[in-house]
Design a protein around this motif. Structure first.
Motif, PDB file in Angstrom:
ATOM      1  N   CYS A  19      -7.726   4.409  12.021  1.00  0.00           N
ATOM      2  CA  CYS A  19      -7.219   4.017  10.710  1.00  0.00           C
ATOM      3  C   CYS A  19      -5.770   3.568  10.789  1.00  0.00           C
ATOM      4  O   CYS A  19      -5.039   3.926  11.707  1.00  0.00           O
ATOM      5  N   VAL A  20      -5.377   2.813   9.807  1.00  0.00           N
ATOM      6  CA  VAL A  20      -3.972   2.481   9.614  1.00  0.00           C
ATOM      7  C   VAL A  20      -3.572   2.949   8.224  1.00  0.00           C
ATOM      8  O   VAL A  20      -4.409   3.142   7.351  1.00  0.00           O
ATOM      9  N   GLU A  21      -2.282   3.137   8.052  1.00  0.00           N
ATOM     10  CA  GLU A  21      -1.733   3.507   6.751  1.00  0.00           C
ATOM     11  C   GLU A  21      -0.767   2.418   6.321  1.00  0.00           C
ATOM     12  O   GLU A  21      -0.127   1.781   7.161  1.00  0.00           O
ATOM     13  N   VAL A  22      -0.647   2.245   5.029  1.00  0.00           N
ATOM     14  CA  VAL A  22       0.273   1.264   4.468  1.00  0.00           C
ATOM     15  C   VAL A  22       1.309   2.013   3.641  1.00  0.00           C
ATOM     16  O   VAL A  22       0.966   2.888   2.846  1.00  0.00           O
ATOM     17  N   GLY A  23       2.560   1.665   3.852  1.00  0.00           N
ATOM     18  CA  GLY A  23       3.651   2.245   3.080  1.00  0.00           C
ATOM     19  C   GLY A  23       4.373   1.178   2.292  1.00  0.00           C
ATOM     20  O   GLY A  23       4.405   0.006   2.684  1.00  0.00           O
ATOM     21  N   ARG A  24       4.932   1.580   1.181  1.00  0.00           N
ATOM     22  CA  ARG A  24       5.663   0.633   0.328  1.00  0.00           C
ATOM     23  C   ARG A  24       7.096   0.457   0.820  1.00  0.00           C
ATOM     24  O   ARG A  24       7.743   1.410   1.235  1.00  0.00           O
ATOM     25  N   LEU A  25       7.544  -0.783   0.736  1.00  0.00           N
ATOM     26  CA  LEU A  25       8.951  -1.122   0.950  1.00  0.00           C
ATOM     27  C   LEU A  25       9.446  -1.807  -0.311  1.00  0.00           C
ATOM     28  O   LEU A  25       8.642  -2.316  -1.102  1.00  0.00           O
ATOM     29  N   THR A  26      10.736  -1.864  -0.499  1.00  0.00           N
ATOM     30  CA  THR A  26      11.285  -2.493  -1.689  1.00  0.00           C
ATOM     31  C   THR A  26      10.787  -3.926  -1.839  1.00  0.00           C
ATOM     32  O   THR A  26      10.406  -4.349  -2.918  1.00  0.00           O
ATOM     33  N   ASN A  27      10.764  -4.673  -0.735  1.00  0.00           N
ATOM     34  CA  ASN A  27      10.348  -6.080  -0.785  1.00  0.00           C
ATOM     35  C   ASN A  27       9.260  -6.389   0.227  1.00  0.00           C
ATOM     36  O   ASN A  27       9.313  -7.398   0.919  1.00  0.00           O
ATOM     37  N   GLY A  28       8.261  -5.508   0.353  1.00  0.00           N
ATOM     38  CA  GLY A  28       7.194  -5.753   1.315  1.00  0.00           C
ATOM     39  C   GLY A  28       6.361  -4.513   1.568  1.00  0.00           C
ATOM     40  O   GLY A  28       6.219  -3.666   0.698  1.00  0.00           O
ATOM     41  N   LEU A  42       5.046  -1.442  11.632  1.00  0.00           N
ATOM     42  CA  LEU A  42       5.253  -2.876  11.510  1.00  0.00           C
ATOM     43  C   LEU A  42       5.633  -3.160  10.067  1.00  0.00           C
ATOM     44  O   LEU A  42       4.990  -2.630   9.154  1.00  0.00           O
ATOM     45  N   THR A  43       6.638  -3.993   9.847  1.00  0.00           N
ATOM     46  CA  THR A  43       7.030  -4.316   8.473  1.00  0.00           C
ATOM     47  C   THR A  43       6.735  -5.779   8.168  1.00  0.00           C
ATOM     48  O   THR A  43       6.719  -6.631   9.056  1.00  0.00           O
ATOM     49  N   THR A  44       6.468  -6.055   6.902  1.00  0.00           N
ATOM     50  CA  THR A  44       6.230  -7.416   6.424  1.00  0.00           C
ATOM     51  C   THR A  44       7.032  -7.644   5.156  1.00  0.00           C
ATOM     52  O   THR A  44       7.382  -6.699   4.448  1.00  0.00           O
ATOM     53  N   THR A  45       7.275  -8.902   4.868  1.00  0.00           N
ATOM     54  CA  THR A  45       7.890  -9.254   3.591  1.00  0.00           C
ATOM     55  C   THR A  45       6.794  -9.238   2.526  1.00  0.00           C
ATOM     56  O   THR A  45       5.599  -9.211   2.851  1.00  0.00           O
ATOM     57  N   GLN A  46       7.181  -9.323   1.283  1.00  0.00           N
ATOM     58  CA  GLN A  46       6.197  -9.378   0.200  1.00  0.00           C
ATOM     59  C   GLN A  46       5.307 -10.607   0.337  1.00  0.00           C
ATOM     60  O   GLN A  46       4.098 -10.537   0.161  1.00  0.00           O
ATOM     61  N   ALA A  47       5.889 -11.751   0.691  1.00  0.00           N
ATOM     62  CA  ALA A  47       5.112 -12.980   0.849  1.00  0.00           C
ATOM     63  C   ALA A  47       4.109 -12.860   1.997  1.00  0.00           C
ATOM     64  O   ALA A  47       2.956 -13.289   1.874  1.00  0.00           O
ATOM     65  N   GLN A  48       4.531 -12.272   3.118  1.00  0.00           N
ATOM     66  CA  GLN A  48       3.626 -12.090   4.249  1.00  0.00           C
ATOM     67  C   GLN A  48       2.474 -11.153   3.890  1.00  0.00           C
ATOM     68  O   GLN A  48       1.322 -11.418   4.227  1.00  0.00           O
ATOM     69  N   TRP A  49       2.789 -10.057   3.208  1.00  0.00           N
ATOM     70  CA  TRP A  49       1.754  -9.093   2.839  1.00  0.00           C
ATOM     71  C   TRP A  49       0.760  -9.717   1.860  1.00  0.00           C
ATOM     72  O   TRP A  49      -0.442  -9.547   1.990  1.00  0.00           O
ATOM     73  N   THR A  50       1.258 -10.460   0.892  1.00  0.00           N
ATOM     74  CA  THR A  50       0.388 -11.121  -0.073  1.00  0.00           C
ATOM     75  C   THR A  50      -0.540 -12.114   0.618  1.00  0.00           C
ATOM     76  O   THR A  50      -1.737 -12.167   0.328  1.00  0.00           O
ATOM     77  N   ALA A  51      -0.012 -12.882   1.570  1.00  0.00           N
ATOM     78  CA  ALA A  51      -0.831 -13.842   2.312  1.00  0.00           C
ATOM     79  C   ALA A  51      -1.877 -13.117   3.158  1.00  0.00           C
ATOM     80  O   ALA A  51      -3.034 -13.556   3.245  1.00  0.00           O
ATOM     81  N   PHE A  52      -1.517 -12.011   3.768  1.00  0.00           N
ATOM     82  CA  PHE A  52      -2.442 -11.231   4.583  1.00  0.00           C
ATOM     83  C   PHE A  52      -3.594 -10.687   3.728  1.00  0.00           C
ATOM     84  O   PHE A  52      -4.760 -10.823   4.084  1.00  0.00           O
ATOM     85  N   ILE A  53      -3.279 -10.099   2.590  1.00  0.00           N
ATOM     86  CA  ILE A  53      -4.310  -9.550   1.701  1.00  0.00           C
ATOM     87  C   ILE A  53      -5.216 -10.668   1.185  1.00  0.00           C
ATOM     88  O   ILE A  53      -6.442 -10.516   1.128  1.00  0.00           O
ATOM     89  N   ALA A  54      -4.642 -11.819   0.839  1.00  0.00           N
ATOM     90  CA  ALA A  54      -5.455 -12.952   0.381  1.00  0.00           C
ATOM     91  C   ALA A  54      -6.403 -13.406   1.483  1.00  0.00           C
ATOM     92  O   ALA A  54      -7.571 -13.711   1.220  1.00  0.00           O
ATOM     93  N   ALA A  55      -5.936 -13.430   2.728  1.00  0.00           N
ATOM     94  CA  ALA A  55      -6.788 -13.831   3.847  1.00  0.00           C
ATOM     95  C   ALA A  55      -7.923 -12.825   4.059  1.00  0.00           C
ATOM     96  O   ALA A  55      -9.061 -13.214   4.332  1.00  0.00           O
TER      97      ALA A  55
END
Length: 62
Positions: A19-28, A42-55
């Protein structure tokens, strides 16, 4: 950089150890392996995370 907070694991992962866990960041978001949480994340920006979830939702990885 802010520290990830509110780590959570998918409810679909309850009976598995891979499993993996996801944590919140201020902007990602941050992602880490539940088997080795001390290894970092691993950290992502909000735009990267949104694109990943959409994919994921459009099956681009299958």
């Amino acid at each position: 950089m802010t520290k990830p907070r509110d780590w959570r694991k998918s409810t679909r992962s309850t009976n598995t150890s891979n499993c993996v866990e996801v944590g919140r960041l201020t902007n990602g978001a941050a992602v880490r392996d539940t088997k080795n949480r001390t290894a970092g994340h691993l950290t992502t920006t909000q735009a990267q995370w949104t694109a990943f979830i959409a994919a994921l939702k459009t099956n681009r990885f299958e």
